[in-house]
Design an enzyme around this catalytic site. Structure first.
Site, PDB file in Angstrom:
ATOM      1  N   ARG A 105       0.886  -1.185  -0.074  1.00 28.61           N
ATOM      2  CA  ARG A 105      -0.083  -0.070   0.003  1.00 28.61           C
ATOM      3  C   ARG A 105       0.690   1.128   0.040  1.00 28.61           C
ATOM      4  NH1 ARG A 105      -4.356  -1.781   4.594  1.00 28.61           N
ATOM      5  NH2 ARG A 105      -2.547  -2.840   5.656  1.00 28.61           N
ATOM      6  N   LYS A 203     -16.945   6.473  -2.036  1.00 29.74           N
ATOM      7  CA  LYS A 203     -16.803   6.916  -0.864  1.00 29.74           C
ATOM      8  C   LYS A 203     -15.743   8.520  -0.919  1.00 29.74           C
ATOM      9  CE  LYS A 203     -12.664   4.205   0.074  1.00 29.74           C
ATOM     10  NZ  LYS A 203     -12.449   2.767   0.064  1.00 29.74           N
ATOM     11  N   ARG A 205     -13.721  10.778   2.045  1.00 29.69           N
ATOM     12  CA  ARG A 205     -13.112  10.909   3.277  1.00 29.69           C
ATOM     13  C   ARG A 205     -12.896  12.380   3.514  1.00 29.69           C
ATOM     14  NH1 ARG A 205     -10.963   5.651   4.600  1.00 29.69           N
ATOM     15  NH2 ARG A 205     -10.653   4.531   3.018  1.00 29.69           N
ATOM     16  N   ALA A 235     -11.920  -3.278   8.217  1.00 31.94           N
ATOM     17  CA  ALA A 235     -13.345  -3.555   8.014  1.00 31.94           C
ATOM     18  C   ALA A 235     -14.396  -2.428   8.094  1.00 31.94           C
ATOM     19  CB  ALA A 235     -13.574  -5.041   8.618  1.00 31.94           C
ATOM     20  N   GLY A 236     -13.808  -1.031   8.275  1.00 34.39           N
ATOM     21  CA  GLY A 236     -14.733  -0.096   8.566  1.00 34.39           C
ATOM     22  C   GLY A 236     -15.377   0.107   7.005  1.00 34.39           C
TER      23      GLY A 236
END
Length: 338
Positions: A105, A203, A205, A235-236
């Site tokens: 990542r 989504k 943020r 897992a949010g």
């Protein structure tokens, strides 16, 4: 050129269960018994890692199985030190089998004065004497270019497609969901394989790790939704996406995630979530809490990875494992016998 010697398997401590399953399944595919090379991997009192290989590996085609999952730094160092031990023991070739490539990542500079850690780890792996990497669903496909050695990046999509077809039966009311815009290509790949529709959860943020708003792009009314992604960490986002899809009219929500990092509150969130099931691979060894979670189901990688190892050792195609037609007969035994 085809290998004239049989592959030998050696494993670090990150996922011994998967390594043993790979060794167990290899004889099913070429008829010869395989066992892991006897090795001692331990830590001194100050945390230093020590490796001793008890068997002769001179001139051998070695496959070193080690996910660089939590604790990532310890598992990376184990991988490097074991590779160094094999190289100094005159192994003919060392292939690193890294089902989950940690630091993936960190594949770009997101701000000024930040590292590209994925590139650094790739450099360390090559310098340790590893000549080839076999991995699964890299976070970004471009990471293959970070390595100056060959990289075989397998995909979970054909395995997931087989699993969906086995468990869902009628796919006429199934829609595959990308949990963000960046994952559309991965979701589209599975949707194409199973002949399903595609939708996106967009989504936004306010801050890293905090999702302020989600919007469904596409019609999911009355549909069975399958969320597809490469990593499930806390897992949010996944659980919130499931709630958003149900609010948009979905009949039920399932998730297929390649790498179950499952850190922090992940298990509690999944247990209390509106998802029916979370399906992951065993690229990362599950904690006892994850194994006991009724909503989590594991699809094994050993059938695919064992065949990939045999193909590399014999100099045959690895890309053939991108297709369900090749994997189907291998996984038929899993669905029949477990």
């Amino acid at each position: 050129m085809a290998s004239l010697i049989d592959p030998k398997l050696i494993a670090g401590n990150s996922n011994k269960k998967l390594a043993n399953e790979i060794a167990r399944r290899m004889p099913l595919q070429d008829g010869k018994p395989v066992s892991l090379v006897d090795t001692r991997v331990e830590r001194f009192n100050d945390g230093e890692i020590f490796v001793e290989v008890y068997e002769n590996v001179r001139g051998e085609d070695m496959f070193l199985i080690q996910s660089t999952s939590n604790p990532a730094n310890d598992n990376v160092m184990e991988l490097l030190i074991m590779a160094d031990a094999l190289r100094r023991s005159s192994a003919a070739r060392i292939t690193a089998v890294i089902p989950y490539f940690g630091y993936a990542r960190q594949d770009r500079r997101t701000k000024a004065r930040t590292p590209i850690s994925a590139k650094l780890v790739a450099n360390l792996i090559a310098r340790a004497g590893i000549e080839r990497v076999l991995t699964l669903d890299l976070h970004a496909a471009q990471i293959q270019g970070f390595f100056d050695i060959p990289v075989d990046n397998l995909y979970a999509a054909p395995v997931f497609a087989l699993d969906v077809q086995h468990h869902f039966g009628d796919l006429s009311d199934v829609t595959v969901i990308s949990p963000d815009v960046g994952g559309v290509a991965r979701a589209r790949e599975l949707a194409k394989r199973i002949g399903a529709q595609l939708a996106i959860v967009d989504k936004r943020r306010n801050a890293p790790g905090e999702v302020s708003e989600m919007t469904v792009i596409g019609d999911v009314t009355g549909r069975k939704c399958i969320i597809v992604d490469d990593i499930c960490d806390t897992a949010g986002t996944l659980c919130k996406a499931a709630d958003t899809l149900l609010e948009a009219g979905a009949s039920e929500v399932h998730s297929y995630i390649t790498h179950g990092v499952l850190s922090g509150p992940a298990i509690e969130r999944i247990t209390n979530s509106s998802m029916k099931h979370l399906v992951i691979t065993d690229s990362i060894e599950l904690t006892p809490e994850a194994r006991n979670c009724e909503k989590i189901r594991v699809v094994p990688l050993a059938p695919m990875l064992s065949q990939a190892i045999l193909n590399i050792a014999n100099g045959t195609s690895v890309s053939s494992l991108f297709e369900e037609g090749t994997l189907g007969p291998i996984y038929d035994r899993y669905y029949q016998n477990g």
